[in-house]
Structure formats: C-alpha cells, structure tokens
Motif scaffolding. Structure first.
Motif, mmCIF file in Angstrom:
data_model
loop_
_atom_site.group_PDB
_atom_site.id
_atom_site.type_symbol
_atom_site.label_atom_id
_atom_site.label_comp_id
_atom_site.label_asym_id
_atom_site.label_seq_id
_atom_site.Cartn_x
_atom_site.Cartn_y
_atom_site.Cartn_z
ATOM 1 N N ASP A 13 0.854 -1.008 -0.095
ATOM 2 C CA ASP A 13 0.036 0.245 -0.138
ATOM 3 C C ASP A 13 0.966 1.115 -0.135
ATOM 4 N N ILE A 14 0.610 2.051 -0.913
ATOM 5 C CA ILE A 14 1.610 3.382 -1.179
ATOM 6 C C ILE A 14 1.521 4.189 0.199
ATOM 7 N N THR A 15 0.340 4.075 0.794
ATOM 8 C CA THR A 15 0.160 4.942 2.135
ATOM 9 C C THR A 15 1.104 4.502 3.077
ATOM 10 N N ASN A 24 1.310 10.355 -5.988
ATOM 11 C CA ASN A 24 -0.232 10.416 -5.854
ATOM 12 C C ASN A 24 -0.670 10.155 -7.275
ATOM 13 N N ALA A 25 -1.258 9.142 -7.536
ATOM 14 C CA ALA A 25 -2.142 9.214 -8.894
ATOM 15 C C ALA A 25 -3.342 9.967 -8.946
ATOM 16 N N ALA A 26 -2.877 11.606 -8.891
ATOM 17 C CA ALA A 26 -4.165 12.400 -8.743
ATOM 18 C C ALA A 26 -4.950 12.520 -10.017
ATOM 19 N N GLY A 33 -9.895 11.893 -4.870
ATOM 20 C CA GLY A 33 -10.687 11.072 -5.881
ATOM 21 C C GLY A 33 -10.448 9.738 -5.502
ATOM 22 N N GLY A 34 -10.943 8.418 -6.092
ATOM 23 C CA GLY A 34 -10.477 7.287 -5.552
ATOM 24 C C GLY A 34 -9.433 6.724 -5.789
ATOM 25 N N GLY A 35 -9.171 5.447 -5.568
ATOM 26 C CA GLY A 35 -8.067 4.837 -5.571
ATOM 27 C C GLY A 35 -6.797 5.128 -4.708
ATOM 28 N N VAL A 36 -5.762 5.451 -5.318
ATOM 29 C CA VAL A 36 -4.570 5.768 -4.606
ATOM 30 C C VAL A 36 -4.752 7.089 -3.879
ATOM 31 N N ASP A 37 -5.508 8.114 -4.819
ATOM 32 C CA ASP A 37 -5.837 9.184 -4.428
ATOM 33 C C ASP A 37 -6.600 9.477 -3.120
ATOM 34 N N PHE A 121 6.389 4.886 -5.972
ATOM 35 C CA PHE A 121 5.397 5.498 -7.156
ATOM 36 C C PHE A 121 4.208 4.166 -7.079
ATOM 37 N N PRO A 122 3.089 4.446 -7.471
ATOM 38 C CA PRO A 122 1.896 3.551 -7.657
ATOM 39 C C PRO A 122 2.309 3.354 -9.337
ATOM 40 N N ALA A 123 1.306 2.236 -9.530
ATOM 41 C CA ALA A 123 1.315 1.936 -11.136
ATOM 42 C C ALA A 123 0.076 3.221 -11.631
ATOM 43 N N ILE A 124 0.774 4.417 -12.018
ATOM 44 C CA ILE A 124 0.118 5.235 -12.515
ATOM 45 C C ILE A 124 -0.833 5.059 -13.739
ATOM 46 N N SER A 125 -2.193 5.443 -13.715
ATOM 47 C CA SER A 125 -3.076 5.134 -14.615
ATOM 48 C C SER A 125 -3.467 3.927 -15.027
ATOM 49 N N THR A 126 -3.129 3.029 -14.424
ATOM 50 C CA THR A 126 -3.446 1.553 -14.513
ATOM 51 C C THR A 126 -4.773 1.097 -13.644
ATOM 52 N N GLY A 127 -5.398 2.208 -13.163
ATOM 53 C CA GLY A 127 -6.723 1.691 -12.078
ATOM 54 C C GLY A 127 -7.701 2.339 -12.764
ATOM 55 N N ILE A 128 -8.482 3.437 -12.426
ATOM 56 C CA ILE A 128 -9.563 4.029 -12.912
ATOM 57 C C ILE A 128 -9.335 4.514 -14.248
ATOM 58 N N TYR A 129 -8.211 4.870 -14.666
ATOM 59 C CA TYR A 129 -7.751 5.474 -15.898
ATOM 60 C C TYR A 129 -7.567 4.372 -17.075
ATOM 61 N N GLY A 130 -7.606 3.119 -16.697
ATOM 62 C CA GLY A 130 -7.658 2.185 -17.500
ATOM 63 C C GLY A 130 -6.399 1.668 -18.398
ATOM 64 N N PHE A 156 8.378 0.702 -6.680
ATOM 65 C CA PHE A 156 7.189 0.587 -7.274
ATOM 66 C C PHE A 156 6.267 -0.100 -6.366
ATOM 67 N N VAL A 157 5.080 0.288 -5.780
ATOM 68 C CA VAL A 157 4.388 -0.296 -4.849
ATOM 69 C C VAL A 157 3.087 -0.648 -5.673
ATOM 70 N N LEU A 158 3.092 -1.957 -5.879
ATOM 71 C CA LEU A 158 1.924 -2.596 -6.427
ATOM 72 C C LEU A 158 0.846 -3.266 -5.703
ATOM 73 N N PHE A 159 -0.282 -2.932 -5.950
ATOM 74 C CA PHE A 159 -1.554 -3.264 -5.112
ATOM 75 C C PHE A 159 -2.031 -4.754 -5.078
ATOM 76 N N ASP A 160 -1.634 -5.511 -6.398
ATOM 77 C CA ASP A 160 -2.050 -6.953 -6.116
ATOM 78 C C ASP A 160 -0.813 -7.810 -6.995
HETATM 79 P P1 ADP Z 1 -5.579 6.117 -11.928
HETATM 80 O O1 ADP Z 1 -6.689 7.049 -12.068
HETATM 81 O O2 ADP Z 1 -4.212 6.742 -12.422
HETATM 82 O O3 ADP Z 1 -5.710 4.818 -12.974
HETATM 83 P P2 ADP Z 1 -5.698 4.511 -9.562
HETATM 84 O O4 ADP Z 1 -5.545 5.155 -8.083
HETATM 85 O O5 ADP Z 1 -7.144 4.563 -9.869
HETATM 86 O O6 ADP Z 1 -5.094 5.837 -10.512
HETATM 87 O O7 ADP Z 1 -4.981 3.314 -10.010
HETATM 88 C C1 ADP Z 1 -3.617 3.140 -9.883
HETATM 89 C C2 ADP Z 1 -3.013 1.974 -9.692
HETATM 90 O O8 ADP Z 1 -2.978 1.934 -8.065
HETATM 91 C C3 ADP Z 1 -3.932 0.567 -9.902
HETATM 92 O O9 ADP Z 1 -3.078 -0.405 -10.274
HETATM 93 C C4 ADP Z 1 -4.726 0.604 -8.544
HETATM 94 O O10 ADP Z 1 -4.834 -1.001 -8.286
HETATM 95 C C5 ADP Z 1 -3.335 0.726 -7.537
HETATM 96 N N1 ADP Z 1 -3.756 1.035 -6.259
HETATM 97 C C6 ADP Z 1 -4.985 1.520 -5.901
HETATM 98 N N2 ADP Z 1 -4.839 1.810 -4.332
HETATM 99 C C7 ADP Z 1 -3.538 1.761 -4.078
HETATM 100 C C8 ADP Z 1 -2.696 1.645 -2.658
HETATM 101 N N3 ADP Z 1 -3.352 2.292 -1.692
HETATM 102 N N4 ADP Z 1 -1.362 1.550 -2.942
HETATM 103 C C9 ADP Z 1 -0.822 1.165 -4.088
HETATM 104 N N5 ADP Z 1 -1.412 1.138 -5.200
HETATM 105 C C10 ADP Z 1 -2.879 1.303 -5.085
#
Ligand code: ADP
Length: 172
Positions: A13-15, A24-26, A33-37, A121-130, A156-160
């Motif tokens: 978890d990035i936090t 932050n993937a702002a 917003g959702g996700g990392v933000d 860093f999280p994986a920027i853009s790979t969540g809500i942004y597809g 690089f901190v990956l959620f799954d």
């Molecule tokens: P974006 O809008 O740039 O796609 P998201 O926050 O929706 O950003 O997702 C970016 C990536 O971060 C996704 O792969 C998501 O699974 C992952 N993610 C979500 N929450 C966390 C967290 N707390 N720590 C690390 N990665 C996270």
C-alpha cells in the motif's frame, strides 16, 4: 545520473511506505478522488487536501495538467512529501505514452527539487484511468531507468499480485 537509481518492486500500500516522497495518482482537480488518491487523503488527513486547495488557488486555477507533478507535505503519512501527478486516461485511438512517461519524469524532477532521495510510485493510470498493466509497467520502468535524477531509490508499490508480476517482469 539515473544509473545511480536502484529500482525495486514490492506488493503493498503506497500510504504505508517509509520513503521521503510517495507519488499520488491524482486527478487534475487536485481535490481528491478514488484509488490511490482516496487512500492518500484518507490516511494522510486533511492537511494534504488543504495544501492542494491552496495550490489550486495560487497556481493551478484550471487544474494540474496531465503529465505534470507538484508536491505537498504528507500530513499523517510516514513519508515526508506527496508528489501529485496526473496520469493520462488510456485511449485505444491515441498514443498517450509520452504523457504517462512525463508523470514519472516530472515526479522525479520534483523529488530532486525537494531533495527527496527515496520515492515510492504506484502504477499510475492503471486503475480508474484504464491503462493496460504490462504497458504501464514497461513505460514506468523505462522512464525511471533513463531519467536524470539524484533519487537513489525508486520503489514501485503494487496493489495486487498481477501488478507486481507486470512490474517485476518489466524490471527484468
Ligand atoms: P489512475 O486514476 O491513475 O488509474 P488509480 O488510483 O485508480 O489511478 O490506480 C492506480 C493503480 O494503483 C491501480 O493499479 C490500483 O490498483 C493501484 N492502487 C489502488 N490503491 C492503491 C494503494 N493504496 N497503494 C498502491 N496502489 C494502489
């Protein structure tokens, strides 16, 4: 200079990262917003959002542009700073890779300005942004590898497990 940068991949978890700066993937509003933000503002407390509001009012009336980055303090997080960057929304018809690369590059530039030596860093853009995970991972690793920066550790901190696998493969 980028040759001095160690790259590691972890599942987590990035936090919770104990580094100088977390990214932050702002979104361009900088207002949460959702996700990392969502996770960063939830765990970091109201101070971060308040600084984001001030930045909005003083410098980014129209919002932070895609591919750009800006820092605030990190509130209650273990890190010292949050670097907010706005990833591109994935498009099947337009190549936005350069904007995604810019997020990583500009975040490292801001880290250098802050004097942050370790950055998560999280994986920027790979969540809500597809953005497709493997491609996002390749761009992230390539960009960090070729960046001119004084940052000594990029984590690089990956959620799954799937994301961890993609980034670990990209690091090679
Ligand atoms: P974006 O809008 O740039 O796609 P998201 O926050 O929706 O950003 O997702 C970016 C990536 O971060 C996704 O792969 C998501 O699974 C992952 N993610 C979500 N929450 C966390 C967290 N707390 N720590 C690390 N990665 C996270």
């Amino acid at each position: 200079m980028g040759i001095m940068t160690r790259i590691e991949t972890v599942r987590g978890d990035i936090t919770e990262q104990q580094v100088d700066a977390v990214v932050n993937a702002a979104n361009s509003s900088l207002l949460g917003g959702g996700g990392v933000d969502g996770a960063i503002h939830r765990k970091g407390g109201p101070r971060i959002l308040s600084e984001c509001r001030d930045l909005r009012a003083s410098h980014y009336g129209k919002g932070l542009r895609t591919g750009q980055a800006v820092a605030t303090t990190a509130g209650l997080l273990p890190a010292r700073w949050v670097i907010h960057t706005v990833g591109p929304v994935w498009s099947a018809t337009e190549d936005r890779s350069e904007l995604l690369a810019s997020c990583y590059r500009q975040s490292l530039r801001v880290a250098d300005e802050l004097g942050a030596a370790t950055v998560a860093f999280p994986a920027i853009s790979t969540g809500i942004y597809g953005w497709p995970m493997d491609d996002g991972a390749r761009i992230a690793v390539e960009t960090v590898r070729t960046a001119e920066t004084r940052v000594t550790l990029v984590r690089f901190v990956l959620f799954d497990a799937r994301a961890l696998e993609a980034f670990t493969t990209a690091v090679g």
